[in-house]
Design an enzyme around this catalytic site. Sequence first.
Site, PDB file in Angstrom:
ATOM      1  N   LYS A  27       0.806  -1.220   0.000  1.00  0.00           N
ATOM      2  CA  LYS A  27       0.000   0.000   0.000  1.00  0.00           C
ATOM      3  C   LYS A  27       0.842   1.275   0.000  1.00  0.00           C
ATOM      4  CE  LYS A  27      -4.099  -2.032   2.138  1.00  0.00           C
ATOM      5  NZ  LYS A  27      -5.074  -1.936   3.255  1.00  0.00           N
ATOM      6  N   LYS A  32     -14.155  -5.390  -5.245  1.00  0.00           N
ATOM      7  CA  LYS A  32     -14.899  -4.281  -5.824  1.00  0.00           C
ATOM      8  C   LYS A  32     -13.972  -3.196  -6.352  1.00  0.00           C
ATOM      9  CE  LYS A  32     -19.225  -1.824  -5.037  1.00  0.00           C
ATOM     10  NZ  LYS A  32     -20.280  -1.480  -4.048  1.00  0.00           N
ATOM     11  N   LYS A  68      -8.202 -12.251  -6.761  1.00  0.00           N
ATOM     12  CA  LYS A  68      -9.277 -12.322  -5.778  1.00  0.00           C
ATOM     13  C   LYS A  68     -10.423 -11.411  -6.194  1.00  0.00           C
ATOM     14  CE  LYS A  68     -10.060 -11.869  -0.780  1.00  0.00           C
ATOM     15  NZ  LYS A  68      -9.439 -11.543   0.527  1.00  0.00           N
TER      16      LYS A  68
END
Length: 327
Positions: A111, A195, A192
């Site tokens: 991240k 959204k 995976k």
Amino acid sequence: MKQIFSGVQPSGSFTLGNYIGAMKRFVDLQDEGNCLYCIVNLHSLTVPKDPELLRQYTMELAAMYLSIGINPEKSILFIQSQVPQHAELGWLMQCTGYIGELERMTQYKEKSTGKDIVTGGLLTYPALMAADILLYNTTHVPVGEDQKQHLEFTRDMADRFNKKYGETFVIPEPMIQQFGGRIMSLDDPAKKMSKSNPNAGSYIALLDEPKEVEKKIKRAVTDSEGIIRYDKDSKPAVSNLLTIYSACSGESIETLEKRYEGRGYGDFKKDLAEVVINTLTPIQEGFTKWISSPDLIDILKDGAVRAEAIAEKKMATVRKNMGLVTF
């Protein structure tokens, strides 16, 4: 009995993968132990968030928990920021952990890479996650493989604290779901279901309309073999669809393989869409009810009071053992 804790960030993303991989299991766990389900909105602040959206997503997640079957009479459902002991113990866990440990966290690396601004919270949030778990004498934590490293950090923190300050924390065990724990994308079985995927056809949202569900499943990738059988290595896409079918219907993979022996993907997908729609319909009806119900806030208030009673008892021991002055 098991003392079970799980925290989910309010991100506004409720997919069928989230439901099968985690949320459906939360309902079943209510019969296995004392469950605390926390909406970890403080964790959401590690990256910039629009305040209004954060409030909206927090309440939507609470409504979704109740819609899938979390029973506030069996479990404690609460918002993290409503129990201040989380932030307090989070700081003490930061003072127990080491920079090197935090910098090695895989999610931090992923991240933070390429970002112009990286908050201190993104680095240290595993310490807050440890606090979330340790506050409640948690014995078991349902986690996915992607959170396993953070739970190991929590276990290390508990052990280190106990050795330095005396027995204070229970060392929790992971509960890693083997079957259905990782539902993959409809357009790429190597990824995976998420959204965040720019292709909306890659995932099924829990609030998708029936026609949208049918369309997405109809377009889901398969393979050229034309045989419906489970083989994650050579038939990952079909195996993923079989996993979804099994998880939603409660039928075994073997039963499904026999039913569709000699039949094509068209029939299989048509039936799969019906099974998924039947699974989502009561959840959607429940969500519509709960998101507009004044009882939702009352449930969250009650959950926070019950959670804080447990958390404060633990914090009293922590403060005493660390030598923090209290009056």
